[in-house]
Design a protein around this motif. Structure first.
Motif, short mmCIF file in Angstrom:
data_model
loop_
_atom_site.label_atom_id
_atom_site.label_comp_id
_atom_site.label_asym_id
_atom_site.label_seq_id
_atom_site.Cartn_x
_atom_site.Cartn_y
_atom_site.Cartn_z
N GLN A 1 -67.37 -54.41 100.51
CA GLN A 1 -68.58 -54.37 99.68
C GLN A 1 -68.33 -55.08 98.35
N ARG A 2 -67.22 -54.72 97.73
CA ARG A 2 -66.92 -55.26 96.40
C ARG A 2 -66.72 -56.77 96.47
N GLU A 3 -65.95 -57.24 97.47
CA GLU A 3 -65.69 -58.67 97.57
C GLU A 3 -66.97 -59.44 97.89
N ALA A 4 -67.78 -58.89 98.78
CA ALA A 4 -69.02 -59.58 99.15
C ALA A 4 -69.92 -59.72 97.92
N ILE A 5 -70.02 -58.66 97.15
CA ILE A 5 -70.91 -58.69 95.98
C ILE A 5 -70.35 -59.60 94.88
N THR A 6 -69.07 -59.50 94.60
CA THR A 6 -68.53 -60.31 93.49
C THR A 6 -68.45 -61.79 93.86
N LEU A 7 -68.14 -62.10 95.11
CA LEU A 7 -68.11 -63.52 95.50
C LEU A 7 -69.50 -64.13 95.40
N ALA A 8 -70.51 -63.35 95.72
CA ALA A 8 -71.88 -63.88 95.62
C ALA A 8 -72.32 -63.93 94.16
N TYR A 9 -72.13 -62.84 93.44
CA TYR A 9 -72.72 -62.76 92.09
C TYR A 9 -71.94 -63.58 91.07
N TYR A 10 -70.64 -63.44 91.05
CA TYR A 10 -69.86 -64.11 90.00
C TYR A 10 -69.45 -65.53 90.38
N ALA A 11 -69.36 -65.83 91.68
CA ALA A 11 -68.93 -67.18 92.07
C ALA A 11 -70.06 -68.00 92.67
N HIS B 1 -71.59 -67.86 95.59
CA HIS B 1 -71.54 -68.22 97.01
C HIS B 1 -72.72 -67.67 97.78
N THR B 2 -73.14 -68.40 98.82
CA THR B 2 -74.13 -67.85 99.74
C THR B 2 -73.45 -66.82 100.64
N TYR B 3 -74.25 -66.01 101.31
CA TYR B 3 -73.62 -65.01 102.18
C TYR B 3 -72.89 -65.66 103.36
N ARG B 4 -73.35 -66.86 103.72
CA ARG B 4 -72.62 -67.59 104.78
C ARG B 4 -71.23 -67.99 104.31
N GLU B 5 -71.17 -68.48 103.06
CA GLU B 5 -69.87 -68.87 102.51
C GLU B 5 -68.98 -67.64 102.34
N LEU C 1 -71.47 -62.58 109.90
CA LEU C 1 -72.64 -62.72 109.02
C LEU C 1 -73.43 -61.42 108.85
N PRO C 2 -73.78 -60.73 109.95
CA PRO C 2 -74.56 -59.48 109.77
C PRO C 2 -73.80 -58.45 108.96
N THR C 3 -72.48 -58.42 109.12
CA THR C 3 -71.66 -57.47 108.37
C THR C 3 -71.75 -57.77 106.88
N VAL C 4 -71.64 -59.05 106.53
CA VAL C 4 -71.67 -59.43 105.12
C VAL C 4 -73.02 -59.08 104.50
N LYS C 5 -74.10 -59.41 105.23
CA LYS C 5 -75.44 -59.07 104.72
C LYS C 5 -75.56 -57.57 104.49
N THR C 6 -75.10 -56.80 105.46
CA THR C 6 -75.20 -55.34 105.36
C THR C 6 -74.37 -54.80 104.21
N ALA D 1 -77.79 -65.13 97.11
CA ALA D 1 -76.82 -65.65 98.08
C ALA D 1 -77.51 -66.17 99.34
N VAL D 2 -78.78 -66.57 99.19
CA VAL D 2 -79.53 -67.14 100.31
C VAL D 2 -79.86 -68.59 99.96
N ASP D 3 -80.15 -69.41 101.00
CA ASP D 3 -80.55 -70.78 100.69
C ASP D 3 -82.06 -70.83 100.43
N ASP D 4 -82.54 -72.00 100.04
CA ASP D 4 -83.94 -72.13 99.61
C ASP D 4 -84.92 -71.68 100.69
N LEU D 5 -84.61 -72.03 101.93
CA LEU D 5 -85.55 -71.73 103.00
C LEU D 5 -85.58 -70.24 103.30
N GLU D 6 -84.41 -69.62 103.25
CA GLU D 6 -84.37 -68.16 103.45
C GLU D 6 -85.10 -67.47 102.31
N ARG D 7 -84.92 -68.00 101.11
CA ARG D 7 -85.61 -67.41 99.96
C ARG D 7 -87.12 -67.48 100.16
N ALA D 8 -87.59 -68.64 100.61
CA ALA D 8 -89.03 -68.79 100.84
C ALA D 8 -89.50 -67.82 101.92
#
Ligand SMILES: [Zn+2]
Lengths: 220, 246
Positions: free
Chosen positions: A168-178, A180-184, A193-198, B15-22
């Motif tokens: 949870q912590r890594e997913a949030i900090t990598l997205a918020y502070y760096a 990154h998209t959830y894919r990255e 992917l579903p795990t990271v989103k969750t 953390a989503v791309d433009d299309l997902e955001r839309a």
């Protein structure tokens, strides 16, 4: 040039008003008063009050610049984006709706979005480089105004981040502070992917409960 | 229900791309529980900025205030009143335009948007056929000769057509079109001059969907009409959009 740090940030006539609620400590009260003050100032800004904007700047500029700089890493770019953000706050202040959240959160949301936009634009033109997120504790101390409220808020966020699971912590900090998209993030962490989103979602929910965020007021 | 709710956390963290955001913005208009959660979690995420406090160079203040003094403020938007409907439909149109614009600029994002759409179709996404179609779309979208064309629908929404001459195939993306009743569907047509050839029935009721287009050589346009959900052999209603292929 005027000093934008401590001395100017809180004008004398806006010192924290004693709260009717019992307060565990003064830092907390000051933090709450700071948020209420930002709300009031932003509403004045929406009415075209430039002086109020100056005071709002003093209250939030270090937060905006710090966040943008954390995401972008480059101080020159961060300054440019912070300027865009702060002017956007002025320009779009009429959109702020206090019933939907605090002014500080509204401003941070704009700042984070613009910083991430810049990261993505960079990535689209240049080759993608892996950014390494650092823990929020690493802001150099000489840049942090030595203030009880600020320190308390930071400690609280750090403690609550510490209560999350590692993923949870890594997913949030990598997205918020760096930025990154959830894919990255999934790629970086080798997670599905579903795990990271969750984990992003349930991690934020846990943070919300830990920080005691009030969020949207349902009653208008 | 669809999977899109689970995007809340990634959306709040940008953390989503433009299309997902839309796509998610559009979802928020229809899903009060996600809208409430987004409000709370944005407030939470903003607290993460507490840890990033850093005093900017003093010149920033002077520059910002100078720019502010010559920047006009936005007028307040009218609050949704008794006619909330028109606000929503205008907003939908704007979102659809944003999606189409993003399609033009973010080729890589198209794939992820289609993936997202496919997920939204929940059970269908699990079927072998749907997976095969998705793989096909990704192959087409990965072609370097990809050409993007788009057209507006006469009553809102956009039809974007992405074609690869090398593959003699393409992808049609309908975005932001008004939903139709569950027994109706948007149907695509490949036009050879004035002669229509059926080119795929989209998901019944849906105003956002995509389909693979095959056999494009000799075709002059891609058109869309509303038909019974089972599809028609010939268009039975007016053409809502026609995107020329040449
Ligand atoms: Zn939802």
């Amino acid at each position: 040039m005027t000093d934008p740090s401590g001395a100017r940030r809180r004008p004398d006539h806006l010192t924290p008003v004693p709260s009717p609620r019992p307060e565990p400590n003064a830092g907390r009260a000051e933090a709450d008063a700071g948020r209420a003050e930002a709300d009031g100032l932003l509403r004045a800004v929406a009415l075209g009050d430039e002086a109020a904007f100056g005071r709002l700047y003093d209250l939030v500029a270090a937060r905006v610049y710090g966040l943008v700089r954390r995401v972008l890493r480059d101080p020159a770019q961060a300054e440019e984006v912070a300027q865009e953000v702060l002017v956007e706050v002025w320009r779009t202040a009429t959109r702020f709706d206090p019933a939907r959240g605090s002014a500080t959160s509204w401003i941070c949301t704009i700042a984070h979005r613009r910083a991430v936009d810049r990261v993505r634009a960079e990535q689209a033109s240049a080759e993608r480089q892996v950014r390494v997120a650092t823990s929020p504790a690493e802001t150099p101390h000489d840049e942090v105004p030595d203030q009880a409220a600020r320190r308390l808020e930071q400690q609280q966020v750090r403690r609550c981040l510490g209560d999350l699971t590692e993923l949870q912590r890594e997913a949030i900090t990598l997205a918020y502070y760096a930025g990154h998209t959830y894919r990255e993030v999934a790629e970086l962490l080798g997670a599905a992917l579903p795990t990271v989103k969750t984990r992003m979602r349930d991690g934020l929910i846990r943070l919300r409960d830990c920080l005691g965020v009030l969020g949207v007021e349902v009653t208008r | 229900m669809s999977d899109i709710h689970t995007l809340v956390g990634a959306y709040v963290l940008d953390a989503v791309d433009d299309l997902e955001r839309a796509a998610f913005d559009r979802h928020l208009a229809d899903c009060p529980s996600c809208a409430t959660e987004v409000g709370e979690l944005l407030e939470t995420a903003a607290r993460l900025a507490d840890g990033a406090w850093s005093v900017p160079p003093p010149r920033l203040r002077a520059e910002v205030l100078a720019q502010v003094s010559r920047t006009r403020q936005e007028r307040p938007a009218p609050r949704p009143g008794r006619d909330g409907r028109s606000t929503v439909s205008r907003w939908r149109t704007v979102t659809a335009a944003a999606v189409a614009a993003a399609v033009l600029t973010v080729a890589a994002g198209v794939t992820s948007y289609l993936v997202q759409q496919q997920r939204v179709r929940d059970e269908r996404a699990a079927t072998v056929a749907a997976r095969a179609e998705l793989d096909r779309m990704q192959e087409i979208l990965d072609e370097p000769d990809l050409v993007v064309r788009r057209g507006g629908l006469s009553f809102g929404g956009r039809l974007t057509v992405l074609t690869s001459p090398a593959r003699d195939a393409g992808v049609a993306l309908l975005a932001g079109a008004p939903p139709v009743p569950p027994d109706r569907a948007y149907q695509l047509w490949l036009m050879a001059g004035t002669t229509p050839r059926p080119a795929g029935v989209l998901t019944a009721g849906a105003g956002d969907d995509s389909a693979v287009l095959a056999g494009l050589s000799g075709m002059s346009a891609v058109a869309v009409t509303v038909e019974p959900a089972s599809g028609s052999a010939q268009p039975t209603t007016d053409v809502l959009a026609s995107v020329p292929l040449t």
